[in-house]
Scaffold this active site. Sequence first.
Site, PDB file in Angstrom:
ATOM      1  N   HIS A  16    -100.270   8.975  57.281  1.00 16.48           N
ATOM      2  CA  HIS A  16    -101.173   9.950  56.638  1.00 16.48           C
ATOM      3  C   HIS A  16    -101.325  11.180  57.533  1.00 16.48           C
ATOM      4  CE1 HIS A  16    -103.283   6.230  54.723  1.00 16.48           C
ATOM      5  NE2 HIS A  16    -102.578   6.821  53.775  1.00 16.48           N
ATOM      6  N   LYS A  40    -113.682  -0.715  43.964  1.00 14.56           N
ATOM      7  CA  LYS A  40    -112.611  -1.220  44.819  1.00 14.56           C
ATOM      8  C   LYS A  40    -113.207  -1.640  46.158  1.00 14.56           C
ATOM      9  CE  LYS A  40    -108.172   0.266  46.643  1.00 14.56           C
ATOM     10  NZ  LYS A  40    -107.260   1.382  46.832  1.00 14.56           N
ATOM     11  N   ARG A  89     -92.387   7.265  50.539  1.00 15.36           N
ATOM     12  CA  ARG A  89     -91.668   6.463  51.546  1.00 15.36           C
ATOM     13  C   ARG A  89     -90.382   5.885  50.989  1.00 15.36           C
ATOM     14  NH1 ARG A  89     -96.963   2.986  52.449  1.00 15.36           N
ATOM     15  NH2 ARG A  89     -96.707   3.260  50.216  1.00 15.36           N
ATOM     16  N   SER A 127    -101.707   1.396  54.779  1.00 13.15           N
ATOM     17  CA  SER A 127    -103.040   0.903  55.155  1.00 13.15           C
ATOM     18  C   SER A 127    -103.107  -0.609  54.922  1.00 13.15           C
ATOM     19  CB  SER A 127    -104.108   1.596  54.323  1.00 13.15           C
ATOM     20  OG  SER A 127    -104.098   2.978  54.566  1.00 13.15           O
TER      21      SER A 127
HETATM   22  O1  PNS Z   1    -104.036   6.309  49.051  1.00 14.58           O
HETATM   23  P1  PNS Z   1    -103.874   5.865  47.635  1.00 14.58           P
HETATM   24  O2  PNS Z   1    -104.742   4.679  47.351  1.00 14.58           O
HETATM   25  O3  PNS Z   1    -102.441   5.676  47.249  1.00 14.58           O
HETATM   26  O4  PNS Z   1    -104.438   7.079  46.720  1.00 14.58           O
HETATM   27  C1  PNS Z   1    -104.458   6.992  45.338  1.00 14.58           C
HETATM   28  C2  PNS Z   1    -105.340   8.105  44.748  1.00 14.58           C
HETATM   29  C3  PNS Z   1    -106.740   8.052  45.334  1.00 14.58           C
HETATM   30  C4  PNS Z   1    -104.734   9.438  45.044  1.00 14.58           C
HETATM   31  C5  PNS Z   1    -105.372   7.881  43.222  1.00 14.58           C
HETATM   32  O5  PNS Z   1    -105.717   6.554  42.931  1.00 14.58           O
HETATM   33  C6  PNS Z   1    -106.367   8.798  42.520  1.00 14.58           C
HETATM   34  O6  PNS Z   1    -106.143   9.983  42.431  1.00 14.58           O
HETATM   35  N1  PNS Z   1    -107.473   8.215  42.031  1.00 14.58           N
HETATM   36  C7  PNS Z   1    -108.512   8.954  41.336  1.00 14.58           C
HETATM   37  C8  PNS Z   1    -108.444   8.699  39.816  1.00 14.58           C
HETATM   38  C9  PNS Z   1    -107.330   9.544  39.238  1.00 14.58           C
HETATM   39  O7  PNS Z   1    -107.408  10.746  39.177  1.00 14.58           O
HETATM   40  N2  PNS Z   1    -106.217   8.881  38.852  1.00 14.58           N
HETATM   41  C10 PNS Z   1    -105.028   9.598  38.443  1.00 14.58           C
HETATM   42  C11 PNS Z   1    -104.630   9.245  37.054  1.00 14.58           C
HETATM   43  S1  PNS Z   1    -103.379   7.987  37.053  1.00 14.58           S
END
Ligand code: PNS
Length: 158
Positions: A16, A40, A89, A127
């Site tokens: 990150h 979560k 990745r 993570s």
């Molecule tokens: O680090 P991560 O868990 O891969 O991040 C995922 C994240 C937080 C970017 C994603 O889950 C997100 O944007 N969540 C907020 C809800 C949303 O806008 N979802 C997108 C529609 S699929």
Amino acid sequence: MKAIYAGSFDPVTLGHLDLIRRASFLFDEVVVAVLNNPNKHCLFDAEERKHHLELVTKDLENVSVATFSGLLAEFAAQIGATVAIRGLRNVVDFASEYQMHVINHQLNPQIETVFLAADREHIALSSTNVKEVATFGGSIHGMVPEEIEPFIIEKYKK
Ligand code: PNS
């Protein structure tokens, strides 16, 4: 141009941090946005994750950290960000990230996703893997920023 780099960051990894640094060279402003999702279960609450990110990005003048809940597309509009940064990745990441791009773009056509390829040192880093190693008392050195290591070790002592 203002970019948003959203994620769970539970915990922030060196992967990150590498993306944040590289995005800070590419964009005028980068907002690292920590998702606060009460449904979560996270190791660290959103304020703790925000604090960790602030610690490890304090030398980056154009980077700030915020928490958000709800949709990334809406939060990006609220803060005036027009680029969403995501790291890739491998092809598995690509498959889900591409779908997320399509949904985000549908919800907010102003937002473009910019994918940054993970450095080869970080392709096996997540993570989830960090937490797995820490659960069993393995060394997480070289996986997360050094300042963050004690916070993670402390959580697993309890
Ligand atoms: O680090 P991560 O868990 O891969 O991040 C995922 C994240 C937080 C970017 C994603 O889950 C997100 O944007 N969540 C907020 C809800 C949303 O806008 N979802 C997108 C529609 S699929």
